[in-house]
Design an enzyme around this catalytic site. Sequence first.
Site, PDB file in Angstrom:
ATOM      1  CG  HIS A  37      -1.877  -1.091   1.316  1.00  0.00           C
ATOM      2  ND1 HIS A  37      -1.742  -2.122   2.209  1.00  0.00           N
ATOM      3  CD2 HIS A  37      -3.007  -1.354   0.606  1.00  0.00           C
ATOM      4  CE1 HIS A  37      -2.753  -2.970   2.055  1.00  0.00           C
ATOM      5  NE2 HIS A  37      -3.527  -2.532   1.096  1.00  0.00           N
ATOM      6  CB  VAL A 176       5.315  -4.614  -2.695  1.00  0.00           C
ATOM      7  CG1 VAL A 176       6.448  -4.614  -1.680  1.00  0.00           C
ATOM      8  CG2 VAL A 176       5.264  -3.264  -3.434  1.00  0.00           C
ATOM      9  CB  SER A 185      -1.633 -10.286   0.969  1.00  0.00           C
ATOM     10  OG  SER A 185      -2.964 -10.474   1.393  1.00  0.00           O
TER      11      SER A 185
END
Length: 286
Positions: A37, A176, A185
């Site tokens: 994120h 990533v 995740s």
Amino acid sequence: MEIFKKIVELQNALFEARKAGKKIGLVPTMGALHEGHASLVRRSMKENDLTVVSVFVNPTQFNDKNDLKNYPRTLEADCKLLEQCGADFVFAPEVEEMYPTPDTRSFEYPPVSTVMEGAHRPGHFNGVCQVVSRLFYIVRPDNAYFGEKDWQQIAVIKAMVRHLQLDVQIVECPIVRDDDGLARSSRNTLLAPNERAIAPTIYKVLKESVDYAKKHSLKETHQFVVESINAVDGLDVEYFSIVDGDTLQDVADWNDSPYIVGCITVYCGKTPIRLIDHIKYKSSGK
Ligand code: PAF
């Protein structure tokens, strides 16, 4: 960084920003933020004057009540990370704020929304479109940032943007991974240590399968991936689909398309935790 819980307050602040000619980037998230994120937020900050990050665990995209209940909720830590990244606005509404009445709209974008995740999680993409369209109407971003880990989700959101004729650019950002290859995740935090230890097998096998594919048929490669992952105690492949990267339809032969992607979902451990990943076999410049 400002945190908004109410739509009207966020919109008032955005009105001022837009009046000042600022370009707005949106990073939609369900929280439990990680480096994946953060990379979206940094990219948005580079390409826009103001970045809004939404943190909302969207109930309409869960087709399993327990999954929704157990989904990690870590708003305080999320805000710390976003502050460090330098995000401008956080939008963290309650469910009643986003859905004052039930959303009865139905979004179907066959074939991209009906295969793979669409087939295994009925209603999931409908819920994603419900919330993402609401976020687009509320924020009216110039650019919206999505991680390639949810590769099919991006295809569905692009179809929705075309359908609703929304004036927003969808920006796809690379996956990533942790050093051992596991795709970052929010669900990884739910893995017990022994489950976390076997989860990287998924990407390891996908990577090995790229070499394997050079000397084997598509069918053999499919079998190699499924059997290698299922051979690990605690891993259970739900589906592995080798598809055309544009239509997301199954392909039967490596010569069937210039753009071929393998998409996998694996159950890991006792709970079990559902992990997704993908690998590009042929990318024709994509
Ligand atoms: O990818 C996610 O985290 C969610 O599906 C999204 C796009 C934030 C919608 O709830």
